[in-house]
Design an enzyme around this catalytic site. Sequence first.
Site, short mmCIF file in Angstrom:
data_model
loop_
_atom_site.label_atom_id
_atom_site.label_comp_id
_atom_site.label_asym_id
_atom_site.label_seq_id
_atom_site.Cartn_x
_atom_site.Cartn_y
_atom_site.Cartn_z
N ILE A 1 7.21 8.92 1.99
CA ILE A 1 6.82 8.92 3.40
C ILE A 1 7.39 7.72 4.12
CG2 ILE A 1 4.85 8.81 4.98
CD1 ILE A 1 3.21 10.27 2.85
N GLY A 2 7.32 6.54 3.50
CA GLY A 2 7.80 5.33 4.17
C GLY A 2 7.68 4.15 3.25
N GLY B 1 6.85 -0.33 3.35
CA GLY B 1 6.43 -1.52 4.08
C GLY B 1 6.78 -2.77 3.32
N GLY B 2 6.31 -3.91 3.82
CA GLY B 2 6.63 -5.17 3.19
C GLY B 2 6.05 -5.33 1.80
N MET B 3 4.89 -4.67 1.54
CA MET B 3 4.23 -4.81 0.25
C MET B 3 4.39 -3.59 -0.64
SD MET B 3 0.53 -6.49 1.21
CE MET B 3 -0.08 -6.05 -0.40
N ALA B 4 4.51 -2.41 -0.05
CA ALA B 4 4.39 -1.20 -0.87
C ALA B 4 5.22 -0.06 -0.28
CB ALA B 4 2.92 -0.79 -0.95
N VAL C 1 5.09 4.21 0.25
CA VAL C 1 4.08 5.25 0.41
C VAL C 1 4.73 6.60 0.13
CG1 VAL C 1 2.38 6.30 1.93
CG2 VAL C 1 2.89 3.87 2.14
N LYS D 1 0.02 4.98 -2.21
CA LYS D 1 0.61 3.70 -1.82
C LYS D 1 0.83 2.88 -3.09
CE LYS D 1 0.03 0.15 1.71
NZ LYS D 1 -0.81 -0.26 2.85
N ASP E 1 -4.61 -6.68 11.38
CA ASP E 1 -3.25 -6.18 11.66
C ASP E 1 -3.31 -4.87 12.43
OD1 ASP E 1 -0.49 -6.22 11.69
OD2 ASP E 1 -0.29 -5.28 9.73
#
Length: 647
Positions: free
Chosen positions: A19-20, A22-25, A27, A42, A136
């Site tokens: 799906i996408g 991010g900075g940490m994980a 998905v 995630k 956030d």
Amino acid sequence: MAEATQTMVDGRYRIVDRIGSGGMADVYRAEDQHLARDVALKVLHRRFAQDEQFVERFRREASSAASLQHPNVVSVYDRGEHDGTYYIAMECLPGRTLKELAAEEAPLSQERAIDIGIQILQAAGFAHGRGVVHRDFKPQNVIVDSGDEVKVTDFGIARAGASDITETGSILGTAQYLSPEQAQGGGVEASSDVYSIGVILYELLAGRLPFEGDSAVAVAVKHLSEEPPRLAELRPEVHPGLEAAVMRALAKDPRQRWGSAEELVSALQAARAQIAMGEAGQGTAVWAPLPVGAPGEPDDPADERRPSRFRRWRWWLLAALLVVAAVAAFLLLRGPPQVAVPDLVGEQRAEAESQLEEAGLEVEVDEEKDPAPLNEVIEQDPEAEAEIDEGAAVTLVVSSGPGQTEVPDVVGLAEGEAIKKLNKAGFKTDSDRQFSSEVAEGLVVSTLPPAGTERTRGSSIQVIVSDGARQVEVPGVIGESRDGAIGTLEAQGFVVDVSEVESDAPADEVIGQEPGGGVVVDEGATVTIDVSTGPPPEPEVEMVTVPGVVGLSESAASSQLSAAGLDAATSEQGTEDEGEDGVVLSQSPGGGAEVEAGTTVTIVVGRFEPPPEPPVEPPGGEPPPGGEPPGGEPPGGDGGPPRTPRR
């Protein structure tokens, strides 16, 4: 973790697609094989799996979100470990992010923006009531379905109660939606979420963010130092009451914002009601509490028709005044009442002043530079618990802060060296990492706030450290067309260098690449592709006519053949005709033949060989048999020894 589809995670979740990230994980959409439903999985980046701080943050997200069962909060189902890292299984949400919606449709109608904002605030208020601060809030973390139903996700940097990780301000939200206190590295409370939601509402109504800049650092500085443009300047039809509600949410000082998410919900609902009734609104006055009664008006108009009752109350009032006067005279003779001075050291100035006013004491304030936080009471006179007259003054000495100093430039330094330099300048530090193809791994990319900014000593500076260039896999493009290969590589951020090569492959086909497909390289690296120009063209054949050279001398024949572009090969043939010596007797191919230039013509050259001479017969006929010399016996025969010839 492998990103290929059909990967099974923890024996339960089968990966469907990504799906996408991010900075940490990352998905993924996955199928829960136990409950036959889709989930969003995630998965923590493997490089963070050994970092206790990131793992704790990841676990806290699962715990925080799992405790928030609310219609506007994404549900968390499960968490666990797999293949050396950690995962969270959560509700798989249909729809799109609020950021995508805003990009396509903003500015939204006032009513629609209010409805979406209220749902976000209800999620925030529910979380705040359970001690969870999101930290956030941004439209990327809000999912909106086709019916404008909202769900908030990503509690990855939420604070649930006391936490060493968050109390030091080591985690920041996204710069465009950052509260001023987060930008300063200060404490973050529920009011910080209210500010971030105010930014979201502003964006939905104005179609743009309140602060924009060339970099995240520049935007964060504007949150600290600039006031946002009024909504009415960008969109005049916005209701004044709605504008007042949003602008109050964006107050720099948390104490001047709405006291809670619920208060902002009430303000938005009131604005929506006035918009529906077509009222023009009266700015912030909309939110002022209504008085119980107007001064000077009787509570009950019927009292005006009761003069006898009024006269009786007048006598009672006079009697009460006499009693009050008697008590006052007693107190004056006795002296003013005594009040115990509260302990105010360590309190903030505003709280200390409030306590003294409640105790009936006057306040005098002196400011003094001190390492203690700004406006904290560091001394008081009289001391705590002292008994003084009511109405007497208490002097508070409050900290004016440790003073300000300039943030030093540490860009390009190693992380440890940068932290030492900032600490020496009087700052605390928090580190965060980001990918950079321009700054080597382990070196400082930037600071927040940037170098040269004046900041209070003891405040926290965010140090952004390079994690090196992002590693990506080179796609294999051998066999693709030239344009197709270039498009594939450039779409993934690679620089393409084309080399043209002759080959038997069709023209424009990629026949080689360096690095090869599947090799992992830095993001933005150069990939060289070899493109076929097709097989070389067939050379043109030149035809020439063979000159006839029979009868010519060998040298003349060779010259004529050479002049015609032909090679000559010579062979010899013996002849008894002296006139044919050195003369071409025959040739192959013959004269007049059409051949390719450079063809070898064989010429046969005569070589004179005289015939052998006949044997010479001796005089007198045939020699005697046995070869005896004529005229009798050989010398030295039986006639005696040979004679020596006479000289």
